[in-house]
Scaffold this active site. Structure first.
Site, PDB file in Angstrom:
ATOM      1  N   ARG A 198     -17.095  12.875 -32.582  1.00 34.87           N
ATOM      2  CA  ARG A 198     -16.444  14.035 -31.982  1.00 34.87           C
ATOM      3  C   ARG A 198     -17.027  15.256 -32.680  1.00 34.87           C
ATOM      4  O   ARG A 198     -16.483  15.802 -33.604  1.00 34.87           O
ATOM      5  CB  ARG A 198     -14.921  13.980 -32.156  1.00 34.87           C
ATOM      6  CG  ARG A 198     -14.254  12.865 -31.368  1.00 34.87           C
ATOM      7  CD  ARG A 198     -13.973  13.180 -29.913  1.00 34.87           C
ATOM      8  NE  ARG A 198     -15.042  12.980 -28.973  1.00 34.87           N
ATOM      9  CZ  ARG A 198     -14.862  12.707 -27.685  1.00 34.87           C
ATOM     10  NH1 ARG A 198     -13.655  12.564 -27.188  1.00 34.87           N
ATOM     11  NH2 ARG A 198     -15.884  12.589 -26.864  1.00 34.87           N
ATOM     12  N   TYR A 239       0.831  -1.198   0.000  1.00 30.86           N
ATOM     13  CA  TYR A 239       0.000   0.000   0.000  1.00 30.86           C
ATOM     14  C   TYR A 239       0.869   1.252   0.000  1.00 30.86           C
ATOM     15  O   TYR A 239       0.610   2.199  -0.737  1.00 30.86           O
ATOM     16  CB  TYR A 239      -0.898  -0.015   1.249  1.00 30.86           C
ATOM     17  CG  TYR A 239      -1.926   1.081   1.242  1.00 30.86           C
ATOM     18  CD1 TYR A 239      -3.166   0.876   0.641  1.00 30.86           C
ATOM     19  CD2 TYR A 239      -1.670   2.315   1.826  1.00 30.86           C
ATOM     20  CE1 TYR A 239      -4.123   1.878   0.620  1.00 30.86           C
ATOM     21  CE2 TYR A 239      -2.618   3.318   1.805  1.00 30.86           C
ATOM     22  CZ  TYR A 239      -3.846   3.104   1.204  1.00 30.86           C
ATOM     23  OH  TYR A 239      -4.775   4.090   1.185  1.00 30.86           O
ATOM     24  N   ASP A 250      -0.689  19.198 -21.169  1.00 30.58           N
ATOM     25  CA  ASP A 250      -1.366  17.901 -21.215  1.00 30.58           C
ATOM     26  C   ASP A 250      -0.556  17.007 -22.149  1.00 30.58           C
ATOM     27  O   ASP A 250      -0.599  17.160 -23.373  1.00 30.58           O
ATOM     28  CB  ASP A 250      -2.803  18.073 -21.718  1.00 30.58           C
ATOM     29  CG  ASP A 250      -3.562  16.745 -21.767  1.00 30.58           C
ATOM     30  OD1 ASP A 250      -2.926  15.679 -21.692  1.00 30.58           O
ATOM     31  OD2 ASP A 250      -4.813  16.778 -21.890  1.00 30.58           O
ATOM     32  N   PHE A 309     -22.360  12.240 -24.214  1.00 31.70           N
ATOM     33  CA  PHE A 309     -21.966  11.287 -25.251  1.00 31.70           C
ATOM     34  C   PHE A 309     -21.636   9.909 -24.691  1.00 31.70           C
ATOM     35  O   PHE A 309     -21.710   8.922 -25.398  1.00 31.70           O
ATOM     36  CB  PHE A 309     -20.782  11.830 -26.062  1.00 31.70           C
ATOM     37  CG  PHE A 309     -19.563  12.132 -25.234  1.00 31.70           C
ATOM     38  CD1 PHE A 309     -19.399  13.379 -24.661  1.00 31.70           C
ATOM     39  CD2 PHE A 309     -18.586  11.169 -25.028  1.00 31.70           C
ATOM     40  CE1 PHE A 309     -18.275  13.663 -23.887  1.00 31.70           C
ATOM     41  CE2 PHE A 309     -17.461  11.438 -24.274  1.00 31.70           C
ATOM     42  CZ  PHE A 309     -17.303  12.689 -23.690  1.00 31.70           C
ATOM     43  N   PHE A 327     -10.215  19.566 -24.179  1.00 27.94           N
ATOM     44  CA  PHE A 327     -10.570  18.156 -24.278  1.00 27.94           C
ATOM     45  C   PHE A 327     -11.834  17.998 -23.416  1.00 27.94           C
ATOM     46  O   PHE A 327     -12.026  18.770 -22.470  1.00 27.94           O
ATOM     47  CB  PHE A 327      -9.416  17.261 -23.774  1.00 27.94           C
ATOM     48  CG  PHE A 327      -9.731  15.803 -23.951  1.00 27.94           C
ATOM     49  CD1 PHE A 327      -9.791  15.261 -25.221  1.00 27.94           C
ATOM     50  CD2 PHE A 327     -10.018  14.992 -22.860  1.00 27.94           C
ATOM     51  CE1 PHE A 327     -10.137  13.915 -25.398  1.00 27.94           C
ATOM     52  CE2 PHE A 327     -10.349  13.656 -23.043  1.00 27.94           C
ATOM     53  CZ  PHE A 327     -10.407  13.121 -24.302  1.00 27.94           C
ATOM     54  N   THR A 328     -12.680  17.048 -23.760  1.00 31.34           N
ATOM     55  CA  THR A 328     -13.998  16.932 -23.094  1.00 31.34           C
ATOM     56  C   THR A 328     -13.894  16.955 -21.563  1.00 31.34           C
ATOM     57  O   THR A 328     -14.573  17.741 -20.897  1.00 31.34           O
ATOM     58  CB  THR A 328     -14.703  15.629 -23.523  1.00 31.34           C
ATOM     59  OG1 THR A 328     -13.772  14.553 -23.376  1.00 31.34           O
ATOM     60  CG2 THR A 328     -15.181  15.700 -24.964  1.00 31.34           C
ATOM     61  N   LYS A 333      -2.905   6.480 -22.478  1.00 29.74           N
ATOM     62  CA  LYS A 333      -2.354   6.814 -23.793  1.00 29.74           C
ATOM     63  C   LYS A 333      -0.830   6.799 -23.720  1.00 29.74           C
ATOM     64  O   LYS A 333      -0.176   6.007 -24.363  1.00 29.74           O
ATOM     65  CB  LYS A 333      -2.819   8.200 -24.250  1.00 29.74           C
ATOM     66  CG  LYS A 333      -4.267   8.267 -24.716  1.00 29.74           C
ATOM     67  CD  LYS A 333      -5.198   8.696 -23.619  1.00 29.74           C
ATOM     68  CE  LYS A 333      -6.638   8.714 -24.035  1.00 29.74           C
ATOM     69  NZ  LYS A 333      -7.181  10.043 -24.086  1.00 29.74           N
TER      70      LYS A 333
HETATM   71  C1  PLP Z   1      -7.667  10.855 -22.954  1.00 30.11           C
HETATM   72  C2  PLP Z   1      -7.251  12.213 -22.693  1.00 30.11           C
HETATM   73  C3  PLP Z   1      -7.433  12.786 -21.427  1.00 30.11           C
HETATM   74  C4  PLP Z   1      -8.135  12.057 -20.309  1.00 30.11           C
HETATM   75  O1  PLP Z   1      -7.462  10.896 -19.943  1.00 30.11           O
HETATM   76  P1  PLP Z   1      -8.236   9.628 -19.308  1.00 30.11           P
HETATM   77  O2  PLP Z   1      -7.153   8.722 -18.884  1.00 30.11           O
HETATM   78  O3  PLP Z   1      -9.099   9.062 -20.382  1.00 30.11           O
HETATM   79  O4  PLP Z   1      -9.047  10.138 -18.178  1.00 30.11           O
HETATM   80  C5  PLP Z   1      -6.991  14.073 -21.260  1.00 30.11           C
HETATM   81  N1  PLP Z   1      -6.411  14.759 -22.242  1.00 30.11           N
HETATM   82  C6  PLP Z   1      -6.223  14.239 -23.471  1.00 30.11           C
HETATM   83  C7  PLP Z   1      -5.556  15.050 -24.528  1.00 30.11           C
HETATM   84  C8  PLP Z   1      -6.643  12.951 -23.745  1.00 30.11           C
HETATM   85  O5  PLP Z   1      -6.469  12.459 -24.964  1.00 30.11           O
END
Ligand code: PLP
Length: 482
Positions: free
Chosen positions: A389, A80, A223, A455, A132-133, A266
């Site tokens: 999108r 932990y 980001d 969505f 981003f969303t 990613k």
């Molecule tokens: C996917 C993504 C996020 C969010 O990441 P999650 O791991 O899906 O929460 C943030 N910014 C960008 C540019 C992304 O492509």
């Protein structure tokens, strides 16, 4: 580089890996695909994978892992607090980004949550190349506003500019002057700008943005979720950096930023996330929130196995042969589609091929969600699952009216090292057929509409009986082929 010249002169993307484990996929008859789409409320998020042939919904958490990543998972130190696994990850991040502080989170949006809670005050504005969303949702929930300052080319479907994700620097200066630096919560640079087609940001532009922000005393947040693609484009398109060591480029980027965060779903082909911080005070503020929302500081909601896979995956991001596979496949898919008259975002970006649903379905008004309709139709005719999108991915205004997206796109993500070139050709073929028969696609309307991030769970229905007509036309042309 994983692209080779054939004797014919053709430049062909070449897989610099071999496949040693496979997953069976199903290609079901079109009638079953239509039924599955109906059951999923015409929302590709609600499909079950058993009904999907090629899953191009996203690149999130679905990239192929290497043998070394799997091997590393076996040495995960389960504890932990104080896990050795955590320290290996921290050391890799330090080596790659050379930033002093690290906080682990369970995924990218969790970083956005922590960053928004720390930096966004009600009434403040966050400036960014593009939203981003999940970023937008977290800023809004904290009472903040946002402005998007991407270059004019970034808002165009077609262009030949290499860095469409760049900031318009005049607009950035104008926004800061108009709002007052003290009212700007932060400036966010998104690598490989997701929603406008995986378009990169140049080093020169980042340097200029960072300079403006540092002069004005505004934190710069990077980001880095799509850093791998952006690195590839910097190392292949930006004169000064062509062929340069990817770690040096990464460190140079990080040196321009106050905060770097990433989705490890990613970046690093694992599952998790992380925030890197330059300044101790800011780090301490963010740190308080980690045990509250994520987990103890040495795992932050990630499993130790994923953290080991991430550590190895981060290093693999610095290998040009590894990171070039997706952009080269995206380019191949875009070129195949363009050659057959299907409109796509150009130049081809990272992450996936972005079909211009606005152009494809010009006969469908935006309030009937052309990109959502195209995503549903594409699944029915191919079993390929893409992601809407466009307007469907937007949030309604306070008065209930629609926010029309600037671009209506169908994103066909190309997960890293998952699909083959013949599968890519199949996607292009079915989409070319659909384009030829696009008049058969009709609009969608909501049946159930969630108020936030609609969505994901929203359910829709076709306007008219177009899915059946589409299926019948497919049968006429393809006979009993799937
Ligand atoms: C996917 C993504 C996020 C969010 O990441 P999650 O791991 O899906 O929460 C943030 N910014 C960008 C540019 C992304 O492509």
């Amino acid at each position: 580089m994983s692209s080779v010249k054939f004797w014919s002169g053709e430049q062909v993307p070449m897989e610099m890996h071999k496949v040693r484990m496979v997953q069976r996929v199903n290609l079901k008859p079109i009638e079953e695909r239509q039924a599955a789409m109906e059951e999923a409320g015409f929302n590709t998020f609600l499909l079950r994978n058993r009904d999907v042939f090629l899953d191009m919904l996203t690149d999130s958490g679905v990239n192929a892992m290497s043998e070394n990543q799997y091997a590393a998972m076996m040495q995960a130190d389960d504890s932990y607090a104080g896990s050795e696994t955590y320290y290996r990850l921290e050391a890799a991040l330090e080596d790659m980004f050379a930033m002093p502080y690290f906080l682990p989170t369970h995924q990218g949006r969790a970083c956005e949550h922590i960053i928004a809670k720390t930096l966004v005050k009600p009434g403040s504005t966050a400036l960014m190349n593009y939203h981003f969303t999940t970023t937008k949702a977290h800023i809004s929930i904290c009472g903040g506003e946002l402005e998007e300052l991407v270059s004019a080319a970034g808002r165009e479907i077609t262009s030949d500019l290499p860095f469409k994700g760049n900031f318009d620097l005049d607009k950035l200066n104008e926004s800061i002057t108009r709002l007052g630096a003290q009212n700007v919560s932060f400036v966010r640079i998104e690598a490989g700008t997701n929603l406008i087609g995986g378009q990169p940001v140049s080093m020169a532009n980042m340097r200029a943005v960072s300079k403006i922000c540092r002069t004005a005393g505004i934190p710069v947040v990077y980001d880095a979720s799509l850093l791998a693609d952006n690195l590839y484009f910097i190392a292949t398109r930006e004169e000064e950096y062509i062929g340069k060591d990817l770690k040096d480029i990464t460190r140079e980027i990080a040196s321009m930023m106050d905060v770097v965060y990433f989705s490890a779903r990613k970046l690093g082909a694992a599952r998790g996330g992380g925030i890197l911080v330059q300044n101790e005070d800011m780090f301490l503020k963010m740190r308080e929130l980690i045990p509250l929302y994520e987990g103890f500081l040495t795992y932050g909601g990630m499993s130790v196995r994923e953290m080991e896979a991430l550590t190895v995956g981060l290093y693999e991001t610095l290998d040009i042969d590894v990171i070039s596979q997706t952009p080269l496949f995206v380019k191949a898919l875009c070129e195949e589609l363009l050659g057959r008259g299907v409109p796509v975002v150009t130049p081809a970006g990272g992450l996936g091929c972005h079909v211009d649903a606005g152009g494809f379905c010009a006969h469908i008004p935006q309030e009937e969600y052309p990109a959502g309709a195209l995503a549903a139709a594409a699944f029915i005719v191919s079993g390929v699952r893409g992601m809407e999108r466009g307007t469907l991915s937007e949030q309604r205004q306070a008065d209930g009216s629609e926010t029309f997206a600037e671009m209506e796109l169908l994103r066909l993500a190309v997960p890293k090292r998952v699909y083959t070139l013949s599968q890519v050709k199949y996607v292009a073929d079915r989409l070319a057929w659909l384009h030829e028969n696009r008049h058969l696609i009709g609009g969608l309307k909501f049946v159930e509409e969630p108020s936030v991030l609609r969505f994901f769970f929203g359910r829709l229905a076709p306007i008219g009986d177009w899915p059946t007509k589409l299926t019948e036309a497919f049968r006429r042309d393809f006979g009993d082929s799937l």
